[in-house]
Design a protein around this motif. Structure first.
Motif, PDB file in Angstrom:
ATOM      1  N   LYS A  32      57.238  92.826  90.520  1.00 48.49           N
ATOM      2  CA  LYS A  32      58.135  93.527  90.004  1.00 48.49           C
ATOM      3  C   LYS A  32      57.948  94.764  89.485  1.00 48.49           C
ATOM      4  CE  LYS A  32      61.562  90.160  89.171  1.00 48.49           C
ATOM      5  NZ  LYS A  32      62.684  89.618  88.300  1.00 48.49           N
ATOM      6  N   ARG A  33      58.480  96.011  89.810  1.00 46.57           N
ATOM      7  CA  ARG A  33      58.469  97.199  89.542  1.00 46.57           C
ATOM      8  C   ARG A  33      58.603  97.428  87.936  1.00 46.57           C
ATOM      9  NH1 ARG A  33      59.743 102.369  93.090  1.00 46.57           N
ATOM     10  NH2 ARG A  33      58.822 103.916  91.737  1.00 46.57           N
ATOM     11  N   VAL A  34      57.533  98.025  87.402  1.00 43.16           N
ATOM     12  CA  VAL A  34      57.657  98.352  85.789  1.00 43.16           C
ATOM     13  C   VAL A  34      57.335  99.732  85.493  1.00 43.16           C
ATOM     14  CG1 VAL A  34      56.856  97.578  83.429  1.00 43.16           C
ATOM     15  CG2 VAL A  34      57.206  96.020  85.136  1.00 43.16           C
ATOM     16  N   GLU A  35      58.401 100.266  84.700  1.00 45.84           N
ATOM     17  CA  GLU A  35      58.022 101.769  84.212  1.00 45.84           C
ATOM     18  C   GLU A  35      57.075 101.913  83.093  1.00 45.84           C
ATOM     19  OE1 GLU A  35      60.069 106.288  84.521  1.00 45.84           O
ATOM     20  OE2 GLU A  35      61.057 104.578  83.744  1.00 45.84           O
ATOM     21  N   VAL A  36      56.070 102.466  83.066  1.00 46.98           N
ATOM     22  CA  VAL A  36      55.099 102.780  81.897  1.00 46.98           C
ATOM     23  C   VAL A  36      54.791 104.335  81.645  1.00 46.98           C
ATOM     24  CG1 VAL A  36      54.174 100.393  81.831  1.00 46.98           C
ATOM     25  CG2 VAL A  36      53.019 102.173  82.854  1.00 46.98           C
ATOM     26  N   TRP A  37      54.678 104.529  80.307  1.00 43.87           N
ATOM     27  CA  TRP A  37      54.012 105.968  79.967  1.00 43.87           C
ATOM     28  C   TRP A  37      52.844 105.874  79.471  1.00 43.87           C
ATOM     29  CZ3 TRP A  37      57.592 109.924  80.507  1.00 43.87           C
ATOM     30  CH2 TRP A  37      59.013 109.750  80.825  1.00 43.87           C
ATOM     31  N   LEU A  38      52.213 106.952  80.138  1.00 45.66           N
ATOM     32  CA  LEU A  38      50.535 106.750  79.810  1.00 45.66           C
ATOM     33  C   LEU A  38      50.203 108.210  79.642  1.00 45.66           C
ATOM     34  CD1 LEU A  38      49.143 104.297  82.605  1.00 45.66           C
ATOM     35  CD2 LEU A  38      49.599 103.898  80.286  1.00 45.66           C
ATOM     36  N   GLU A  39      49.044 108.420  78.684  1.00 47.31           N
ATOM     37  CA  GLU A  39      48.662 109.714  78.483  1.00 47.31           C
ATOM     38  C   GLU A  39      48.039 110.235  79.589  1.00 47.31           C
ATOM     39  OE1 GLU A  39      46.214 109.575  75.119  1.00 47.31           O
ATOM     40  OE2 GLU A  39      47.833 109.029  73.946  1.00 47.31           O
ATOM     41  N   PRO A  40      48.107 111.563  80.139  1.00 50.33           N
ATOM     42  CA  PRO A  40      47.385 112.120  81.204  1.00 50.33           C
ATOM     43  C   PRO A  40      45.931 111.879  81.336  1.00 50.33           C
ATOM     44  CG  PRO A  40      48.754 113.724  80.131  1.00 50.33           C
ATOM     45  CD  PRO A  40      48.698 112.556  78.946  1.00 50.33           C
ATOM     46  N   GLN A  41      45.224 111.771  80.332  1.00 51.69           N
ATOM     47  CA  GLN A  41      43.640 111.308  80.210  1.00 51.69           C
ATOM     48  C   GLN A  41      43.542 109.954  81.062  1.00 51.69           C
ATOM     49  OE1 GLN A  41      41.908 111.625  76.521  1.00 51.69           O
ATOM     50  NE2 GLN A  41      39.722 111.097  77.106  1.00 51.69           N
ATOM     51  N   LEU A  42      44.385 109.247  80.508  1.00 52.48           N
ATOM     52  CA  LEU A  42      44.123 107.608  80.721  1.00 52.48           C
ATOM     53  C   LEU A  42      44.789 107.739  82.265  1.00 52.48           C
ATOM     54  CD1 LEU A  42      43.718 104.687  80.411  1.00 52.48           C
ATOM     55  CD2 LEU A  42      45.893 104.423  79.519  1.00 52.48           C
ATOM     56  N   ILE A  43      45.689 108.290  82.838  1.00 51.40           N
ATOM     57  CA  ILE A  43      46.156 108.357  84.140  1.00 51.40           C
ATOM     58  C   ILE A  43      44.947 108.771  85.001  1.00 51.40           C
ATOM     59  CG2 ILE A  43      47.759 109.371  85.761  1.00 51.40           C
ATOM     60  CD1 ILE A  43      49.767 109.553  83.558  1.00 51.40           C
ATOM     61  N   SER A  44      44.294 109.726  84.445  1.00 53.53           N
ATOM     62  CA  SER A  44      43.224 110.347  85.470  1.00 53.53           C
ATOM     63  C   SER A  44      42.054 109.229  85.451  1.00 53.53           C
ATOM     64  CB  SER A  44      42.568 111.557  84.663  1.00 53.53           C
ATOM     65  OG  SER A  44      41.569 112.090  85.539  1.00 53.53           O
ATOM     66  N   ARG A  45      41.873 108.456  84.535  1.00 56.00           N
ATOM     67  CA  ARG A  45      40.774 107.535  84.735  1.00 56.00           C
ATOM     68  C   ARG A  45      41.099 106.234  85.575  1.00 56.00           C
ATOM     69  NH1 ARG A  45      39.646 106.340  78.333  1.00 56.00           N
ATOM     70  NH2 ARG A  45      38.545 104.758  79.242  1.00 56.00           N
ATOM     71  N   VAL A  46      42.534 106.119  85.522  1.00 52.67           N
ATOM     72  CA  VAL A  46      43.070 104.930  86.496  1.00 52.67           C
ATOM     73  C   VAL A  46      42.926 105.418  87.797  1.00 52.67           C
ATOM     74  CG1 VAL A  46      45.155 103.827  87.179  1.00 52.67           C
ATOM     75  CG2 VAL A  46      44.605 103.952  84.551  1.00 52.67           C
ATOM     76  N   ASP A  47      43.342 106.952  88.092  1.00 51.95           N
ATOM     77  CA  ASP A  47      43.320 107.212  89.665  1.00 51.95           C
ATOM     78  C   ASP A  47      41.919 107.246  90.162  1.00 51.95           C
ATOM     79  OD1 ASP A  47      46.080 107.585  89.490  1.00 51.95           O
ATOM     80  OD2 ASP A  47      45.953 109.735  89.056  1.00 51.95           O
ATOM     81  N   SER A  48      40.978 107.544  89.207  1.00 49.35           N
ATOM     82  CA  SER A  48      39.243 107.541  89.522  1.00 49.35           C
ATOM     83  C   SER A  48      38.956 106.165  89.931  1.00 49.35           C
ATOM     84  CB  SER A  48      38.694 107.932  88.486  1.00 49.35           C
ATOM     85  OG  SER A  48      38.640 109.171  87.954  1.00 49.35           O
ATOM     86  N   LEU A  49      39.677 105.220  89.351  1.00 46.63           N
ATOM     87  CA  LEU A  49      39.557 103.720  89.849  1.00 46.63           C
ATOM     88  C   LEU A  49      40.231 103.601  90.922  1.00 46.63           C
ATOM     89  CD1 LEU A  49      39.167 101.339  86.640  1.00 46.63           C
ATOM     90  CD2 LEU A  49      37.422 101.849  88.065  1.00 46.63           C
TER      91      LEU A  49
END
Length: 200
Positions: A25-42
């Motif tokens: 199921k789709r879930v909306e979460v709010w993350l800090e830009p720095q963490l999003i960048s690290r997730v995108d690297s993975l």
């Protein structure tokens, strides 16, 4: 089979609709830009989407009674990686509390278990051990951070760089994402040459 009984996964605008019994199921979460960048690297490294990466990390953080996540039990085979990029295999001999005892290629080695991550670490020389290479690539950085390691440390940086290099060499297959939304093309339809325009 009638047309009415065929499950429809898109609406009239071509957008995906949630199934009656979806696998996720789709879930909306709010993350800090720095963490999003690290997730995108993975994501880029493993060729999967953000949802898949976050789910993997959550699965390792939250216990699942139906699927025990302990892969460091006695008799298990583990993969090792040191800060110089040397990879080897060992077998778990014993586990007591937060300590792990392994053998091979050395007669025995003592490790500190990183609780909740299915990883073990030796501080001198710096070395990680876990069930598979995928564990190093996906969770080495947050696991070391949770144990109090300084990610700016020279040896930590070297180890994480080797994790990334080995992950790129593994070249995993691209996994299909279920939460991709495809919108219809807003342009106009151009008739083929020699054919009449049905819109006239």
């Amino acid at each position: 089979m009638s047309i009415e009984s065929i499950p429809i996964s898109r609406d009239s605008l071509g957008r995906f609709q949630e199934k009656k019994t979806p696998r996720a199921k789709r879930v909306e979460v709010w993350l800090e830009p720095q963490l999003i960048s690290r997730v995108d690297s993975l994501c880029e490294l493993l060729k999967v989407g953000r949802g898949r990466i976050i789910q993997r990390l959550m699965e390792r953080l939250l216990p699942n009674e139906n699927q025990p996540a302990d892969h460091l039990s006695p008799g298990s085979s583990i993969t090792r990686l040191d800060y110089q990029g040397n990879e080897s295999n060992s077998m778990v001999l014993a586990r007591q509390g937060h300590l792990l005892l392994t053998s091979g290629p050395e007669p025995w080695l003592e490790w500190e278990i990183i609780q909740g991550w299915n990883l073990a670490v030796r501080r001198s020389p710096l070395e990680l051990a876990g069930p598979s290479l995928e564990h190093f690539v996906a969770i080495a950085e947050p696991a070391l951070l949770s144990t109090g390691f300084d990610l700016e440390d020279q040896y930590i940086k070297q180890l994480l760089n080797h994790c990334k290099t080995l992950g790129e060499a593994a070249k995993p297959q691209i996994e299909q994402e279920d939460d991709i939304e495809v919108l219809p093309w807003p342009g106009s339809i151009q008739p083929l040459e020699g054919l009449s325009n049905p819109l006239r």
